[in-house]
Write a protein that holds these residues in place. Structure first.
Motif, PDB file in Angstrom:
ATOM      1  N   UNK A 189      20.526   1.547 -10.036  1.00  0.00           N
ATOM      2  CA  UNK A 189      19.706   0.947  -8.804  1.00  0.00           C
ATOM      3  C   UNK A 189      18.492   1.595  -8.681  1.00  0.00           C
ATOM      4  N   UNK A 190      17.191   0.953  -8.521  1.00  0.00           N
ATOM      5  CA  UNK A 190      16.015   1.392  -7.876  1.00  0.00           C
ATOM      6  C   UNK A 190      15.988   1.289  -6.399  1.00  0.00           C
ATOM      7  N   UNK A 191      15.862   2.211  -5.726  1.00  0.00           N
ATOM      8  CA  UNK A 191      15.604   2.065  -4.296  1.00  0.00           C
ATOM      9  C   UNK A 191      14.191   2.254  -3.830  1.00  0.00           C
ATOM     10  N   UNK A 192      13.558   0.999  -3.533  1.00  0.00           N
ATOM     11  CA  UNK A 192      12.209   0.776  -3.135  1.00  0.00           C
ATOM     12  C   UNK A 192      12.246   1.075  -1.621  1.00  0.00           C
ATOM     13  N   UNK A 193      12.642   2.007  -0.837  1.00  0.00           N
ATOM     14  CA  UNK A 193      12.821   2.151   0.477  1.00  0.00           C
ATOM     15  C   UNK A 193      11.493   1.621   1.082  1.00  0.00           C
ATOM     16  N   UNK A 194      10.241   2.100   0.714  1.00  0.00           N
ATOM     17  CA  UNK A 194       9.198   1.929   1.495  1.00  0.00           C
ATOM     18  C   UNK A 194       8.239   0.611   1.092  1.00  0.00           C
ATOM     19  N   UNK A 195       8.682  -0.241  -0.020  1.00  0.00           N
ATOM     20  CA  UNK A 195       7.898  -1.174  -0.567  1.00  0.00           C
ATOM     21  C   UNK A 195       7.660  -2.447   0.865  1.00  0.00           C
ATOM     22  N   UNK A 231       6.486   3.632  -5.886  1.00  0.00           N
ATOM     23  CA  UNK A 231       5.865   3.598  -4.676  1.00  0.00           C
ATOM     24  C   UNK A 231       6.379   4.456  -3.886  1.00  0.00           C
ATOM     25  N   UNK A 232       7.913   4.524  -3.377  1.00  0.00           N
ATOM     26  CA  UNK A 232       8.463   5.147  -2.601  1.00  0.00           C
ATOM     27  C   UNK A 232       8.335   6.690  -2.770  1.00  0.00           C
ATOM     28  N   UNK A 233       8.399   7.161  -4.073  1.00  0.00           N
ATOM     29  CA  UNK A 233       8.320   8.505  -4.187  1.00  0.00           C
ATOM     30  C   UNK A 233       6.755   8.954  -3.925  1.00  0.00           C
ATOM     31  N   UNK A 234       5.970   8.126  -4.341  1.00  0.00           N
ATOM     32  CA  UNK A 234       4.324   8.555  -4.002  1.00  0.00           C
ATOM     33  C   UNK A 234       4.330   8.849  -2.512  1.00  0.00           C
ATOM     34  N   UNK A 235       4.925   7.653  -1.681  1.00  0.00           N
ATOM     35  CA  UNK A 235       4.671   7.924  -0.110  1.00  0.00           C
ATOM     36  C   UNK A 235       5.066   9.251   0.296  1.00  0.00           C
ATOM     37  N   UNK A 236       5.946   9.734  -0.335  1.00  0.00           N
ATOM     38  CA  UNK A 236       6.766  11.143   0.113  1.00  0.00           C
ATOM     39  C   UNK A 236       5.735  12.237  -0.442  1.00  0.00           C
ATOM     40  N   UNK A 237       5.290  12.114  -1.584  1.00  0.00           N
ATOM     41  CA  UNK A 237       4.380  12.955  -2.142  1.00  0.00           C
ATOM     42  C   UNK A 237       2.953  13.057  -1.705  1.00  0.00           C
ATOM     43  N   UNK A 238       2.454  12.120  -1.400  1.00  0.00           N
ATOM     44  CA  UNK A 238       1.086  12.097  -0.815  1.00  0.00           C
ATOM     45  C   UNK A 238       1.143  12.254   0.977  1.00  0.00           C
ATOM     46  N   UNK A 239       2.182  11.823   1.597  1.00  0.00           N
ATOM     47  CA  UNK A 239       2.248  12.226   2.916  1.00  0.00           C
ATOM     48  C   UNK A 239       2.856  13.559   3.118  1.00  0.00           C
ATOM     49  N   UNK A 240       3.400  14.116   2.140  1.00  0.00           N
ATOM     50  CA  UNK A 240       4.117  15.525   2.343  1.00  0.00           C
ATOM     51  C   UNK A 240       5.587  15.322   2.813  1.00  0.00           C
ATOM     52  N   UNK A 241       6.141  14.259   3.168  1.00  0.00           N
ATOM     53  CA  UNK A 241       7.432  14.343   3.651  1.00  0.00           C
ATOM     54  C   UNK A 241       7.577  12.616   4.197  1.00  0.00           C
ATOM     55  N   UNK A 242       8.600  12.145   5.047  1.00  0.00           N
ATOM     56  CA  UNK A 242       8.614  11.176   6.000  1.00  0.00           C
ATOM     57  C   UNK A 242       7.370  10.653   6.519  1.00  0.00           C
ATOM     58  N   UNK A 243       7.261   9.591   6.631  1.00  0.00           N
ATOM     59  CA  UNK A 243       6.032   8.885   7.537  1.00  0.00           C
ATOM     60  C   UNK A 243       6.595   7.851   8.254  1.00  0.00           C
ATOM     61  N   UNK A 244       5.843   7.610   9.528  1.00  0.00           N
ATOM     62  CA  UNK A 244       5.857   6.240  10.042  1.00  0.00           C
ATOM     63  C   UNK A 244       4.629   5.374   9.728  1.00  0.00           C
ATOM     64  N   UNK A 254       2.185   5.994   6.829  1.00  0.00           N
ATOM     65  CA  UNK A 254       1.768   6.074   5.539  1.00  0.00           C
ATOM     66  C   UNK A 254       0.229   5.854   5.400  1.00  0.00           C
ATOM     67  N   UNK A 255      -0.478   6.789   6.339  1.00  0.00           N
ATOM     68  CA  UNK A 255      -1.923   6.609   6.569  1.00  0.00           C
ATOM     69  C   UNK A 255      -2.419   7.329   5.285  1.00  0.00           C
ATOM     70  N   UNK A 256      -2.040   8.593   4.858  1.00  0.00           N
ATOM     71  CA  UNK A 256      -2.636   9.171   3.699  1.00  0.00           C
ATOM     72  C   UNK A 256      -2.388   8.147   2.267  1.00  0.00           C
ATOM     73  N   UNK A 257      -1.001   7.668   2.227  1.00  0.00           N
ATOM     74  CA  UNK A 257      -0.906   7.142   0.990  1.00  0.00           C
ATOM     75  C   UNK A 257      -1.601   5.798   0.758  1.00  0.00           C
ATOM     76  N   UNK A 258      -1.740   5.177   2.065  1.00  0.00           N
ATOM     77  CA  UNK A 258      -2.337   3.810   1.978  1.00  0.00           C
ATOM     78  C   UNK A 258      -3.860   4.133   1.913  1.00  0.00           C
ATOM     79  N   UNK A 259      -4.329   5.107   2.428  1.00  0.00           N
ATOM     80  CA  UNK A 259      -5.455   5.302   2.252  1.00  0.00           C
ATOM     81  C   UNK A 259      -6.095   5.393   0.851  1.00  0.00           C
ATOM     82  N   UNK A 260      -5.400   6.521   0.241  1.00  0.00           N
ATOM     83  CA  UNK A 260      -5.522   6.473  -1.302  1.00  0.00           C
ATOM     84  C   UNK A 260      -5.273   5.229  -1.989  1.00  0.00           C
ATOM     85  N   UNK A 261      -4.490   4.611  -1.639  1.00  0.00           N
ATOM     86  CA  UNK A 261      -4.265   3.186  -2.540  1.00  0.00           C
ATOM     87  C   UNK A 261      -5.287   2.098  -2.299  1.00  0.00           C
ATOM     88  N   UNK A 262      -6.007   2.195  -1.122  1.00  0.00           N
ATOM     89  CA  UNK A 262      -7.093   1.394  -0.772  1.00  0.00           C
ATOM     90  C   UNK A 262      -8.544   1.718  -1.174  1.00  0.00           C
TER      91      UNK A 262
END
Length: 354
Positions: free
Chosen positions: A205-211, A149-162, A164-172
């Motif tokens: 260790x698995x880092x789920x930074x944005x879970x 999930x954390x990797x996907x946030x960067x891939x869909x947003x194109x970088x850091x995000x406050x 998560x509008x693109x990745x959450x739009x895709x998810x929903x």
């Protein structure tokens, strides 16, 4: 491989008796250390440092020369997998990570390969084997990856995000496309962590930074499900040794029971959860890692020691606690304050292991 001279970190993760609480810090090799900044300047930039096994080894070991730490962590970045998928990782000064290619459509996801670590990320496994050799049994080496999930946030947003509008739009709106992306990432992470284990990592260790940005139902479906897939796919024994697995979801205190049920060995806690109540909730199922607020390191030495004492008391007697910060150490922290923190654990924790 050299025999391990200090195994208290691995023993604590497996809830075996220890003489004192082990300690390491997330981002312990990093920008708060002047020697790290010098090596990074020598490398030219951050990714050049990651991709040079000798220099990655040098910065991994630097904090061990300063502090009585009980583990080393591979110097790398969580975004090596998306980079190996062809997205073109780069770093903007003051902006953090960016990708030249962004994943927004089903066709984009279809085009992504599952990463073959041996072919695509050999610089990481070369760094692992180099560090393991140089450590010579001094302390265990931790390997790591970002969560799907954390990797996907960067891939869909194109970088850091406050937001998560693109990745959450895709998810929903396109959950099946998101699941396809997360499954590719989970399979890539399994290959990546198993390759690190074979190269010499003694815990992962698995880092789920944005879970923690997800709702309860979405966390279970889009983050935890894929971490469970990874835990099930990992080599848990190598060279006759158990390889402990740590899950860390920042902002994930409400999901500790579900996380413990994945079959991992330990849970990382951020500073928003009391470690004593976390221990009551998960019982003897898993060890706990954490969880001092990194900002405490800006405070006076007396305040740092008092917070270490409070957390040790909250966890209480016995093994199963790895002391750490609740997230990575901040770049503006005085290394002398980090030293106070670590030495306080060395001094105060034996009383809890009598």
């Amino acid at each position: 491989m050299a025999e391990l001279k200090n195994d208290r970190f691995l023993r604590a993760l497996l809830k075996q008796p220890v003489d004192r609480t082990p300690v390491w810090m997330m981002r312990q090799a990093g920008r708060y250390l002047p020697e790290y900044k010098a090596t990074r300047a020598q490398a030219g930039d951050f990714m050049s440092l990651c991709k040079n096994p000798e220099l990655a080894c040098e910065v991994t070991i630097q904090p061990l020369e300063r502090f009585p730490l009980d583990a080393a962590i591979l110097f790398s970045d969580i975004l090596t997998i998306p980079d190996a998928m062809g997205l073109g990782l780069y770093f903007e000064t003051g902006e953090g990570p960016r990708f030249r290619k962004i994943v927004r459509t089903e066709a984009d996801v279809d085009a992504l390969p599952v990463v073959n670590t041996a072919a695509d990320l050999s610089y990481v496994t070369d760094a692992v084997s180099t560090i393991r050799r140089e450590l010579n049994g001094r302390v265990p080496l931790i390997g790591f990856s970002g969560s799907p999930w954390t990797l996907a946030t960067y891939m869909v947003e194109g970088g850091s995000s406050k937001d998560f509008r693109h990745v959450k739009a895709m998810m929903y709106s396109q959950p099946q496309v998101m699941h396809q992306l997360l499954d590719k990432l989970a399979r890539s992470v399994i290959d990546y962590l198993n390759a690190q284990i074979e190269a010499g990592a003694q815990a992962v260790q698995i880092f789920d930074t944005w879970g923690g940005s997800l709702s309860d139902v979405c966390y279970q479906e889009f983050s935890l499900k894929y971490m469970q897939q990874i835990v099930a796919g990992l080599k848990r024994e190598h060279e006759g040794q158990t390889i402990p697995v740590i899950l860390f979801t920042k902002g994930g205190g409400q999901w500790l029971e579900s996380m413990a049920a994945t079959g991992c060995d330990a849970l990382g806690l951020d500073w928003t959860t009391d470690i004593g109540s976390a221990r009551q909730r998960v019982g003897n199922q898993v060890a706990l890692q954490g969880n001092m607020d990194p900002s405490v390191l800006y405070a006076s030495p007396d305040a740092i020691r008092a917070e270490v004492a409070r957390i040790l008391k909250s966890y209480g007697q016995g093994s199963g606690h790895v002391f750490n910060l609740g997230h990575g150490i901040h770049q503006f922290v005085d290394p002398e304050h980090a030293k106070v923190f670590i030495e306080a654990i060395v001094e105060l924790s034996p009383a809890y292991h009598a």
